[in-house]
Design a protein around this motif. Structure first.
Motif, short mmCIF file in Angstrom:
data_model
loop_
_atom_site.label_atom_id
_atom_site.label_comp_id
_atom_site.label_asym_id
_atom_site.label_seq_id
_atom_site.Cartn_x
_atom_site.Cartn_y
_atom_site.Cartn_z
N ALA A 883 -2.38 16.23 11.52
CA ALA A 883 -3.22 15.04 11.41
C ALA A 883 -3.12 14.26 12.71
CB ALA A 883 -2.79 14.18 10.22
N VAL A 884 -4.19 14.31 13.51
CA VAL A 884 -4.16 13.76 14.87
C VAL A 884 -5.25 12.70 15.04
CG1 VAL A 884 -4.56 14.31 17.30
CG2 VAL A 884 -3.16 15.83 15.89
N ASP A 885 -4.88 11.59 15.68
CA ASP A 885 -5.83 10.58 16.15
C ASP A 885 -5.76 10.56 17.67
OD1 ASP A 885 -5.12 8.09 13.54
OD2 ASP A 885 -6.13 10.04 13.48
N MET A 886 -6.89 10.32 18.35
CA MET A 886 -6.88 10.38 19.82
C MET A 886 -7.86 9.37 20.42
SD MET A 886 -7.85 13.64 22.28
CE MET A 886 -6.51 14.63 21.62
N LYS A 887 -7.34 8.63 21.43
CA LYS A 887 -8.16 7.80 22.32
C LYS A 887 -7.53 7.86 23.70
CE LYS A 887 -10.22 4.00 21.37
NZ LYS A 887 -10.54 2.60 21.05
N PHE A 888 -8.18 7.19 24.68
CA PHE A 888 -7.69 7.19 26.05
C PHE A 888 -7.53 5.75 26.54
CE2 PHE A 888 -9.85 11.15 25.34
CZ PHE A 888 -9.04 12.09 25.93
N ALA A 899 -11.02 3.83 26.06
CA ALA A 899 -12.12 4.77 25.85
C ALA A 899 -11.91 5.59 24.58
CB ALA A 899 -12.25 5.72 27.04
N GLY A 900 -12.95 5.65 23.77
CA GLY A 900 -12.96 6.49 22.58
C GLY A 900 -14.10 7.49 22.66
N PHE A 901 -14.71 7.75 21.51
CA PHE A 901 -15.74 8.78 21.42
C PHE A 901 -17.01 8.19 20.84
CE2 PHE A 901 -13.20 12.63 22.17
CZ PHE A 901 -11.92 12.09 22.13
N VAL A 902 -18.17 8.60 21.39
CA VAL A 902 -19.45 8.18 20.81
C VAL A 902 -19.55 8.66 19.37
CG1 VAL A 902 -21.94 8.52 20.92
CG2 VAL A 902 -20.66 8.04 23.01
N ALA A 909 -12.26 21.12 16.38
CA ALA A 909 -12.14 21.68 17.72
C ALA A 909 -12.64 23.13 17.72
CB ALA A 909 -10.69 21.62 18.20
N PRO A 910 -13.10 23.67 18.87
CA PRO A 910 -13.08 23.00 20.17
C PRO A 910 -14.18 21.97 20.31
CG PRO A 910 -14.10 25.15 20.37
CD PRO A 910 -13.60 25.06 18.96
N LEU A 911 -13.86 20.92 21.06
CA LEU A 911 -14.84 19.91 21.45
C LEU A 911 -15.02 20.05 22.96
CD1 LEU A 911 -13.39 16.96 19.38
CD2 LEU A 911 -15.43 18.26 18.85
N ILE A 912 -16.22 20.33 23.37
CA ILE A 912 -16.47 20.63 24.78
C ILE A 912 -17.47 19.62 25.34
CG2 ILE A 912 -17.29 22.36 26.43
CD1 ILE A 912 -16.32 24.50 24.52
N TRP A 913 -16.99 18.82 26.28
CA TRP A 913 -17.87 17.95 27.04
C TRP A 913 -18.60 16.95 26.15
CZ3 TRP A 913 -22.62 17.99 30.42
CH2 TRP A 913 -22.32 17.58 31.72
N VAL A 914 -17.86 16.39 25.18
CA VAL A 914 -18.46 15.40 24.29
C VAL A 914 -18.48 14.04 24.98
CG1 VAL A 914 -17.82 16.63 22.22
CG2 VAL A 914 -16.24 14.97 23.17
N LYS A 915 -19.38 13.19 24.58
CA LYS A 915 -19.60 11.91 25.26
C LYS A 915 -18.55 10.89 24.84
CE LYS A 915 -22.19 9.29 27.93
NZ LYS A 915 -22.04 9.45 29.38
N ALA A 916 -17.98 10.22 25.86
CA ALA A 916 -17.01 9.15 25.61
C ALA A 916 -17.74 7.82 25.41
CB ALA A 916 -16.03 9.05 26.76
N ASP A 917 -17.04 6.89 24.78
CA ASP A 917 -17.55 5.54 24.56
C ASP A 917 -16.47 4.56 25.04
OD1 ASP A 917 -18.51 3.56 21.64
OD2 ASP A 917 -18.98 3.35 23.77
N VAL A 918 -16.78 3.81 26.08
CA VAL A 918 -15.79 2.94 26.71
C VAL A 918 -15.94 1.52 26.16
CG1 VAL A 918 -14.91 2.01 28.88
CG2 VAL A 918 -15.77 4.37 28.78
N GLY A 919 -14.80 0.93 25.77
CA GLY A 919 -14.83 -0.44 25.30
C GLY A 919 -13.93 -0.65 24.10
N ASP A 920 -13.48 -1.89 23.93
CA ASP A 920 -12.63 -2.24 22.81
C ASP A 920 -13.36 -1.95 21.51
OD1 ASP A 920 -11.27 -5.32 21.48
OD2 ASP A 920 -10.54 -3.26 21.33
N GLY A 921 -12.69 -1.27 20.58
CA GLY A 921 -13.31 -0.96 19.30
C GLY A 921 -14.03 0.38 19.26
N SER A 922 -14.02 1.12 20.36
CA SER A 922 -14.66 2.44 20.36
C SER A 922 -13.92 3.36 19.39
CB SER A 922 -14.65 3.04 21.77
OG SER A 922 -13.34 3.09 22.29
N ALA A 923 -14.64 4.34 18.85
CA ALA A 923 -14.10 5.19 17.78
C ALA A 923 -13.08 6.19 18.31
CB ALA A 923 -15.23 5.94 17.09
N ASP A 924 -12.04 6.44 17.50
CA ASP A 924 -11.07 7.47 17.86
C ASP A 924 -11.48 8.80 17.24
OD1 ASP A 924 -10.33 6.20 15.29
OD2 ASP A 924 -8.77 7.72 15.28
N LEU A 925 -10.92 9.89 17.77
CA LEU A 925 -11.15 11.24 17.28
C LEU A 925 -10.06 11.60 16.27
CD1 LEU A 925 -12.64 14.05 17.66
CD2 LEU A 925 -10.83 14.58 19.29
N LYS A 926 -10.44 12.30 15.19
CA LYS A 926 -9.47 12.75 14.20
C LYS A 926 -9.59 14.27 14.06
CE LYS A 926 -9.56 8.44 11.54
NZ LYS A 926 -8.24 7.99 12.00
#
Length: 956
Positions: A883-888, A899-902, A909-926
């Motif tokens: 069970a993994v959560d991920m942001k940058f 930075a999170g994910f659009v 996975a695999p997730l290849i070249w997916v679009k990031a979303d920059v800003g407070d409150g951006s969604a994390d990946l699970k």
């Protein structure tokens, strides 16, 4: 000698669907998401799987429902008596011991480990369940059941665990967690251990079916652990479709590394040994210049000098082979052969379970086969166009009199019955006891060709192709398989298909070219997933055909009209010029009908001044449309209303007008466009009658071959870039999605980084790319007509050429599909900040247990990851838990770059070249239930992220 060559590589993408146990079907593959099935019964504690204690060995291991039973995944083993992980009950092909599931079951699998696959019972009957049986010596054993419920049946999936009719545990609840139950001292006294996971009497929930993930049986034994025998196939000119790997027969494993097969050569011919049966691109066993067997991609072939039956032997260890001509003079000649069984709609009288007048089963209505079928020899019988129902039983007999009849069944018939599909050169068994070994197929409806060679003791079953298409030059879609044109069945010569086409390509100017006018192929469906018929080796001859992804195109002829004929069974084709000398030449052509908003006066149901229906306002078409020839008329930008009626007329006067309508009207009217190369008919009142058809269309009509094309001019919703500069390269499923802006309507753009160094290629030194309308090759496909002649002339075609990429750097790429225009602008990086740090924050990282959404413990990434530049950070071999959560983060705090994910949330996975979303409150990946080692990269300049499994899988 035959040197195997390949031209194409295919990537098959399997779309997997999730079905819950109790609502699914057989052999359904899925990847379940444990985050969706959390309940109060779930535990986060990892349970180490059971393994046999000291002094015991695993005699049987079952990964129930495994889709790859010959391949071990995490925490899996083979038993001393089981050489595969799952099978229906029958002898193990390696050990000879019988075992497997004995009940009617459904299969669900995701083969990550032993808990990932499941076999379940959907009969919804108390006391019924998943049942297995195992051949064992009398004695005492330990039995371990493994369970996992990805659907979490809310506390209702209660089962009884039973061995030898004795309940070991009553009312066991299959929880969400990975769990197992161990039972010692299970006694076997009759040579067979019967196990069951049964629905309890109180379990009445139709969605709470019994299920099992794995089984182990332990005991004291001196037996060694079994393993699957290496499979060896033989392919060559003896096959129905020469060198077709998918139809190559599997050789029989002998002792000491030997493999053997009895082969019937119709004439002198060559062959090779192969350790896989999917692609000639891989290494295989051929000969070197000295005749020695070598394992390579370019070996020559072995062969025989004359027709006959040969025993061919091959030793995988010593790389020896032998070919021995078989003396068949002692085989009793047979003049008749029949198919005996039931389930053949063309032979409703045949049902072998009906008792005949003499008290035996009825044999009189058995289906006669043809001797010397297709000239294959006096010992070969066959029949084609034999219809199977959904339930078929089949064997062979040599007479309609039980006093003289011999019977043949099939070796490993349980394997055939489970697959219910084609087979090639499968071993038959002559009946000498009361044991029946007939085929018993379910869900097998279709037309078949059946061939039986009783001298070789082999049979072939082929499901016949009922559709055939032509693709390539001469077709409106060129090499776009989705636009391939349907061929017509020849009503006078069974098995043949034909179509009339116009070849229009001029000579390419290369006198050495194998396709100076282009080429074409035949396919069995409008995709590249079915039969793919072309030439086996075009440099040798233009008649040797094969059904293979690597088959070469058939050269087209000089411009003109031709009749193309093809027989997929015989692998023969012909090209015959069409004589147009008596064809009436038309200088005009019109669309006649109603429902065209741009032509409100046209309504053919309005009576004209002469008493006939009004023809005067018919819509004029353009002759030699798009340079397609004097017999081709067309119009583009024609608006249809929601109700349209349409046919073609050659004049605005009924005194001289000819009319063309359409064949297959019911099908056409029921479906929507596009229609490509429809068959027309020179008769009145066969008009197209469309409903809900509003839109803008292109209509093309070639009266010389009586074909029409109708295409709705689409408004493209999405656009993607594929190839150089994108994270997935030429993997279309990972093409980069382009964006739009209201400031430039009709244009699409994307930010990319081109990284390829100069390859020396004069046309595409840095690689190339294209634009597509969907993440598959089935949609619009935009590229250049020919990159060697023009970098601006674009085309929407499956055969379009890639656009040469610029030198390494960051670029802003734009494309407008309506005008077929593309542009790019190199990104000015002079004012862009270069970050020196980047971190991962979240939870579920095995080597970072203190990282639980705490920025202070964020995981550092490496800058200039894999040499991709200052704006790319990454990490290799990052071990993820279940069970993994991920942001940058750009710093080890929440104050700053975040930075999170659009498209965040639960992903696979695999997730290849997916679009990031920059800003407070951006969604994390699970990532749920996808534990393993991963490589993670983040290009923060173009805001693109990749999370992919590490190359070696373990990083240990």
């Amino acid at each position: 000698m035959k040197n195997i060559m390949s031209k194409y590589h295919c990537i098959l993408i399997l779309i997997l669907a999730l079905f819950g146990c109790g609502e699914g079907g057989d052999d359904v593959s899925f990847n379940y998401d444990q985050d969706k099935v959390i309940s109060e019964n779930q535990s986060n504690e990892f349970v180490e799987p059971a393994r046999a204690p000291d002094g015991f060995k695993v005699i049987y291991y079952v990964d129930a429902g495994d889709g790859t039973p010959g391949k071990l995944e995490v925490r899996e083993t083979f038993g001393t008596r089981s050489s595969v992980e799952d099978q229906s009950y029958g002898p193990d092909l390696v050990t000879g011991y019988s075992w497997g599931y004995t009940s009617e079951t459904a299969q669900y699998y995701a083969d990550a480990d032993n808990y990932g696959s499941i076999r379940g019972d959907e009969r919804d009957t108390a006391g019924k369940g998943v049942e297995y049986a195992f051949e064992l010596d009398s004695g005492s054993y330990t039995v371990v059941f493994g369970f996992n419920d990805p659907w979490d049946a809310e506390g209702t999936r209660h089962v009884d665990l039973v061995a030898e009719g004795i309940t070991l545990e009553e009312g066991y609840y299959i929880a969400v967690d990975n769990d197992f139950r161990r039972f010692d001292n299970v006694v076997v006294s009759d040579g067979i251990l019967e196990l069951a996971v049964q629905r309890t009497a109180t379990n009445s929930d139709g969605d709470a079916d019994p299920q099992i993930s794995w089984i182990e049986i332990w005991g004291e034994t001196d037996e060694e652990t079994a393993s699957p025998v290496q499979k060896i196939w033989i392919s060559g000119e003896f096959q129905l479709n020469h060198w077709e790997l998918s139809q190559a027969p599997l050789m029989t494993a002998q002792t000491e590394g030997w493999y053997e097969m009895l082969i019937h050569f119709q004439q002198a011919g060559a062959f090779n040994f192969i350790d896989q049966n999917s692609s000639w691109d891989a290494e295989y066993y051929g000969t070197d210049d000295n005749g020695n067997i070598v394992y390579s991609t370019s070996g020559g072939s072995m062969g025989v000098d004359e027709a006959g039956y040969y025993t061919v032997r091959f030793n995988l260890d010593t790389l020896e082979y032998s070919v021995e001509l078989l003396d068949i003079s002692d085989i009793t000649p047979l003049d008749q052969m029949y198919i005996y069984g039931k389930g053949f709609p063309q032979h409703p009288e045949l049902d072998w379970w009906v008792e005949g007048e003499d008290g035996n089963w009825d044999i009189a209505d058995s289906i006669p086969m043809v001797k010397n079928y297709k000239g294959m020899g006096e010992h070969v019988f066959g029949i084609e166009n034999l219809e199977f129902s959904d339930a078929v039983e089949l064997e062979f007999i040599s007479s309609l009199d039980w006093n003289t009849a011999s019977e043949w069944g099939f070796a490993n018939q349980s394997q055939l019955n489970a697959a219910a599909s084609e087979f090639y050169w499968h071993e038959t068994v002559k009946k000498v006891t009361d044991e029946y070994q007939y085929i018993e197929y379910a869900d097998a409806a279709g037309l078949y060709t059946v061939i039986f060679d009783y001298a070789a003791g082999r049979a072939t079953l082929i499901k016949q192709i009922t559709t055939m298409y032509m693709v390539g030059v001469g077709t409106p879609g060129d090499w776009d398989a989705g636009r391939a044109i349907a061929m017509n069945e020849d009503t006078e010569q069974a098995g043949w298909y034909q179509i009339e086409v116009q070849f229009s390509n001029e000579h390419n100017g290369d006198d050495t070219s194998e396709e100076p006018y282009g080429g074409f192929k035949f396919i069995s469906e409008q995709s590249w997933d079915g039969g793919n018929f072309g030439l086996a080796n075009r440099s040798n001859n233009l008649t040797d055909m094969e059904d293979s992804d690597s088959s070469a195109a058939i050269p087209a002829q000089a411009p003109g009209y031709y009749t193309i004929r093809f027989n997929p069974f015989l692998l023969e084709y012909s090209i015959t010029p069409i004589d147009l000398t008596n064809l009436t030449i038309h200088d005009e052509m019109y669309i006649y009908g109603k429902g065209f908003p741009q032509y409100p006066e046209l309504d053919w149901w309005i009576e004209g001044e002469d008493g006939n229906w009004d023809i005067a306002d018919s819509i004029p078409m353009v002759k030699n449309f798009n340079g397609m020839g004097e017999h081709v008329f067309g119009i583009e930008g024609l608006e249809f209303s929601d109700a349209v009626e349409l046919e073609f007329v050659s004049s605005l006067s009924w005194d001289t007008a000819s009319e063309w309508g359409f064949t297959n009207l019911e099908e056409l009217n029921a479906n929507s466009s596009p229609f490509y190369w429809l068959k027309t008919i020179n008769e009145a009142w066969n008009y197209l009658e469309y409903s809900n058809a509003a839109g803008i269309y292109t209509v093309i009509f070639d009266y010389a071959v009586g074909r029409a094309t109708l295409i709705k001019e689409s408004s493209i919703a999405d656009m993607y870039m594929v190839g150089a500069g994108t994270g997935g390269d030429w993997d279309i499923s990972n093409a980069g999605k382009m964006s739009t802006t209201p400031d430039w309507p009709g244009w699409y753009y994307i930010d990319v980084q081109f990284t390829a160094e100069d390859s020396g290629d004069p046309i595409k030194p840095y690689g190339d790319f294209k634009f597509v309308s969907e993440q598959s090759w089935g949609g619009d496909n935009f590229g250049l007509v020919d990159a060697s002649t023009s970098l601006t002339e674009m085309v929407n075609s499956g055969s379009s050429d890639g656009i040469p990429a610029p030198a390494p750097g960051y670029y802003n790429v734009w494309f407008e599909p309506e005008t077929l225009t593309y542009e790019w602008y190199e990104t000015d990086l002079s004012g862009y900040p270069v970050r020196t740090e980047m971190f991962i924050v979240g939870k579920g990282y095995v080597d970072y247990p203190e990282q639980d959404w705490t920025p202070e413990n964020a995981i550092p990434l490496v800058s200039n990851y894999q040499g991709l530049g200052d704006y790319v950070f990454g990490i290799q071999c990052l071990e993820l838990d279940t069970a993994v959560d991920m942001k940058f983060l750009g710093q080890q705090s929440w104050d700053g770059y975040d930075a999170g994910f659009v498209n965040g949330g639960e992903q696979t996975a695999p997730l290849i070249w997916v679009k990031a979303d920059v800003g407070d409150g951006s969604a994390d990946l699970k990532l749920i239930d996808q534990a393993g080692f991963y490589d993670v990269s983040f290009d923060y300049l173009i805001e693109r992220i990749s999370v992919t499994p590490s190359a070696d899988g373990t990083c240990l």
